[in-house]
Design an enzyme around this catalytic site. Structure first.
Site, PDB file in Angstrom:
ATOM      1  CE  LYS A   1      -3.284   2.819   3.041  1.00  0.00           C
ATOM      2  NZ  LYS A   1      -3.884   2.861   4.241  1.00  0.00           N
TER       3      LYS A   1
ATOM      4  CG  ASP B   1      -5.495   8.133   4.612  1.00  0.00           C
ATOM      5  OD1 ASP B   1      -6.329   8.572   3.927  1.00  0.00           O
ATOM      6  OD2 ASP B   1      -5.598   7.051   5.290  1.00  0.00           O
TER       7      ASP B   1
ATOM      8  CE  LYS C   1      -6.236   8.888   8.039  1.00  0.00           C
ATOM      9  NZ  LYS C   1      -6.936   7.792   8.900  1.00  0.00           N
TER      10      LYS C   1
ATOM     11  CG  ASP D   1      -1.672   5.664   4.877  1.00  0.00           C
ATOM     12  OD1 ASP D   1      -1.585   4.529   5.373  1.00  0.00           O
ATOM     13  OD2 ASP D   1      -2.704   5.837   4.443  1.00  0.00           O
TER      14      ASP D   1
ATOM     15  CG  ASP E   1      -9.514   7.790   6.779  1.00  0.00           C
ATOM     16  OD1 ASP E   1      -8.456   7.921   6.256  1.00  0.00           O
ATOM     17  OD2 ASP E   1      -9.335   8.159   8.043  1.00  0.00           O
TER      18      ASP E   1
ATOM     19  CD  GLU F   1      -6.505   5.289   2.525  1.00  0.00           C
ATOM     20  OE1 GLU F   1      -7.543   5.533   3.265  1.00  0.00           O
ATOM     21  OE2 GLU F   1      -5.604   5.238   2.650  1.00  0.00           O
TER      22      GLU F   1
ATOM     23  NE  ARG G   1     -10.892  -1.015   4.348  1.00  0.00           N
ATOM     24  CZ  ARG G   1     -11.182  -0.884   5.483  1.00  0.00           C
ATOM     25  NH1 ARG G   1     -12.273  -1.482   5.687  1.00  0.00           N
ATOM     26  NH2 ARG G   1     -10.508  -0.617   6.675  1.00  0.00           N
TER      27      ARG G   1
HETATM   28  N1  BES Z   1      -3.928   4.920   6.909  1.00  0.00           N
HETATM   29  C1  BES Z   1      -5.002   4.580   7.806  1.00  0.00           C
HETATM   30  C2  BES Z   1      -4.858   3.592   8.991  1.00  0.00           C
HETATM   31  C3  BES Z   1      -3.773   4.133   9.805  1.00  0.00           C
HETATM   32  C4  BES Z   1      -3.886   4.653  10.860  1.00  0.00           C
HETATM   33  C5  BES Z   1      -2.530   3.712   9.561  1.00  0.00           C
HETATM   34  C6  BES Z   1      -3.064   5.314  11.873  1.00  0.00           C
HETATM   35  C7  BES Z   1      -1.469   4.166  10.685  1.00  0.00           C
HETATM   36  C8  BES Z   1      -1.715   5.097  11.734  1.00  0.00           C
HETATM   37  C9  BES Z   1      -6.417   4.111   7.053  1.00  0.00           C
HETATM   38  O1  BES Z   1      -6.370   4.486   5.712  1.00  0.00           O
HETATM   39  C10 BES Z   1      -7.390   4.470   7.589  1.00  0.00           C
HETATM   40  O2  BES Z   1      -7.650   5.644   7.532  1.00  0.00           O
HETATM   41  N2  BES Z   1      -8.037   3.521   8.162  1.00  0.00           N
HETATM   42  C11 BES Z   1      -9.332   3.797   9.148  1.00  0.00           C
HETATM   43  C12 BES Z   1     -10.379   2.760   8.498  1.00  0.00           C
HETATM   44  C13 BES Z   1     -11.947   2.951   8.859  1.00  0.00           C
HETATM   45  C14 BES Z   1     -12.379   4.340   8.290  1.00  0.00           C
HETATM   46  C15 BES Z   1     -12.690   1.949   8.714  1.00  0.00           C
HETATM   47  C16 BES Z   1      -9.029   3.557  10.524  1.00  0.00           C
HETATM   48  O3  BES Z   1      -8.116   2.768  10.760  1.00  0.00           O
HETATM   49  O4  BES Z   1      -9.463   4.326  11.091  1.00  0.00           O
HETATM   50 ZN    ZN Z   2      -4.512   5.041   4.740  1.00  0.00          ZN
HETATM   51 MN    MN Z   3      -7.357   6.212   5.457  1.00  0.00          MN
END
Ligand code: BES
Ligand code: ZN
Ligand code: MN
Length: 509
Positions: free
Chosen positions: A272, A277, A284, A295, A354, A356, A358
């Site tokens: 990824k 992000d 966020k 990310d 967010d 994204e 996946r």
């Molecule tokens: N890149 C983030 C996950 C992440 C968070 C990585 C903190 C490193 C540190 C990912 O794209 C994301 O935002 N995931 C969300 C998913 C949710 C919206 C279902 C998350 O984990 O909050």
């Molecule tokens: Zn992300």
């Molecule tokens: Mn995200």
């Protein structure tokens, strides 16, 4: 970063540098060479050890200044613990600790006498190479954006610190040979660290792809797919993530063909690579958003791994595929509720922009299987905050549809200290991402967020053995250790290199 620590191996009889380190095990046990140095100094090393109540425990040390009888200005005595029980990671970590002790003395050159009493857990050459590897990893600094280098007291530094470390050992040639492989891995880890530490204004998808193109000089084949090519392939899920950004997405394919047979099915690694992000329109919060420059940690790891394999000319066929994009809010960004048709033909209701990563991986996983028919595929992704709720920052989360692949990865993780904890996949979790108006939605409920993310990915895996590693907790904002003081640890390069070496190179026909 730029100027790297140079490592050389020399015999015991070679003259020592003005700053030198010795190893001393518990019970104040010394190796034969170190004992003879102590004799030259009239037994001062052991007497000083007693006076300092030094016991030889790992990660302890004391220093002798201008010891009589020895031609050095500083002699640092480093505890080596119990050499008969030390594991590979202990030796590497000792190298990191030792580097920090030496570097604090502000000399540009130093020696370490890598001599230990018998019995010990590894060959002298491996121990010397492990120590050198740990020192090299610890020496990494990301300082390209500081215009003045200051020391701990805020004073301008006179030199760049330790530039050359001479490791004195029984058989320098054997140590040098053992070190060559480790050095390739360290360089791969440094690439991964550099990419993750780099801020997003300096490293967008196109910049990342350009940087990786430089690896062709090592004999890797590097292809860069631009937006037209991605549209042609119908990677609409990946394209939807990038559509809000002024900087276009890229997919990079790296190939290393080191197996004796070019036709041998490749191992495939997928990363990824979300260069930043913001969350997109499902934005966020401001607090901590700066961390999202990391990310792309999964893609950085895959790039670092491919560099390491090429540099050590691994006897294997491997493919690395990077899904590079940026998740921004704008007038062209995708909206919550949008439905996209992925490359696989399956439709996805994007309920949260967010989630994204996946979407990016869905298309890259599909592409990897269609094009390469790999022996297995492993994806690495900073995919969910939820994996950190579950495992903290010590273990990465492992999901797999294949027990052998999972076991091999876990074993390599234990050997290298880059540890994995296996998480479940099951039909009941999969149901949580069913959508009423599309084939699936891109988020599950409040619970088991790392698992529903993995279930989503599995919908894009056919019958290829597959593992997903959620590296959100380990790839960035990493805890400081003996071998890394960097925000980005370069996690995963060492682990995957080890699994390949142990399980896929020796058996390669
Ligand atoms: N890149 C983030 C996950 C992440 C968070 C990585 C903190 C490193 C540190 C990912 O794209 C994301 O935002 N995931 C969300 C998913 C949710 C919206 C279902 C998350 O984990 O909050
Ligand atoms: Zn992300
Ligand atoms: Mn995200």
């Amino acid at each position: 970063m730029s100027e790297r620590l140079a490592i050389a191996f020399a015999p015991f009889k070679a003259p020592l540098q003005p700053v030198a380190a010795l190893l001393c095990a518990e019970e104040l046990a010394l190796g034969p060479e170190t004992r003879s140095l102590d004799r030259k100094a009239n037994g001062m090393v052991l007497r000083a050890a007693e006076a300092a109540a030094f016991k030889g425990k790992a990660k302890t040390s004391f220093e002798l200044l201008a010891p009589a009888g020895l031609d050095v200005s500083r002699l640092i005595v480093i505890g080596a613990g119990q050499p008969d029980q030390a594991k590979e990671t202990d030796w590497v970590n000792l190298g990191g600790y030792l580097y920090a002790q030496i570097a604090a003395r502000k000399s540009e050159e130093a020696s370490v006498v890598a001599d230990l009493p018998d019995p010990r857990s590894r060959s002298a050459a491996d121990i010397a190479a492990d120590i050198a590897f740990g020192a090299l990893l610890r020496s990494y600094r990301f300082n390209k954006y500081t215009t003045r280098q200051k020391d701990e007291n805020g004073e301008e530094k006179k030199n760049d610190g330790l530039a050359r470390l001479v490791v004195h050992t029984q058989d320098p040639e054997a140590a040098e040979a053992a070190f060559a492989r480790r050095k390739a891995v360290a360089n791969g880890m440094f690439l991964a660290r550099d990419l993750v530490n780099e801020p997003a204004n300096m490293l967008g998808p196109v910049d990342f792809a350009e940087r990786v193109k430089e690896l062709t000089s090592l004999g890797l084949e590097v292809e860069v797919l631009d937006v037209d090519a991605l549209k042609e392939l119908k990677m609409n899920a990946l394209l939807a993530v990038g559509q809000g950004s002024a900087r276009p997405p890229r997919v990079v394919v790296l190939q290393w063909n080191g197996a004796r047979s070019r036709r041998s099915k490749p191992l495939c690694f997928i990363g990824k690579g979300v260069c930043f992000d913001t969350g997109g329109l499902s934005m966020k919060p401001a607090q901590g958003m700066e961390d999202m420059k990391g990310d792309m940690g999964g893609a950085a790891c895959v790039a670092g791994l491919m560099q390491a394999l090429a540099e050590r000319r691994a006897n294997v066929n491997a493919v690395g595929i990077l899904g590079l994009t940026e998740n921004m809010p704008s007038g062209t960004a995708q909206r919550p509720g949008d439905i996209v048709t992925s490359m696989s033909g399956q439709t996805i209701e994007v309920l949260n922009t967010d989630a994204e990563g996946r979407l990016v991986l869905a298309d890259v996983l599909w592409y990897a299987q269609e094009r390469f028919k790999p022996r297995f595929m492993v994806d690495l992704a900073t995919l969910t905050g939820a994996i950190m709720i579950a495992l903290g920052k010590e273990y990465a989360g492992l999901f797999a549809n294949d027990d052998k692949l999972a076991a091999d990865l876990i074993e390599a993780g234990t050997a290298t200290g880059e540890q994995l904890w296996r998480m479940p996949l099951a039909r009941a979790y999969d149901k949580l991402i069913d959508s009423r108006i599309a084939d699936m939605k891109n988020i599950g409920g409040r619970h088991g967020g790392a698992i529903t993310a993995a279930q989503f990915l599995q919908r894009f895996v056919k019958d290829t053995p597959w593992a997903h590693i959620d590296v959100a907790g380990v790839a960035m904002d990493s805890p400081k250790t003996d071998i890394s003081q960097s925000w980005a640890s370069g996690w995963g390069v060492r682990l995957l290199d080890r699994m390949i070496a142990d399980k896929y190179e020796r058996t390669e026909k």
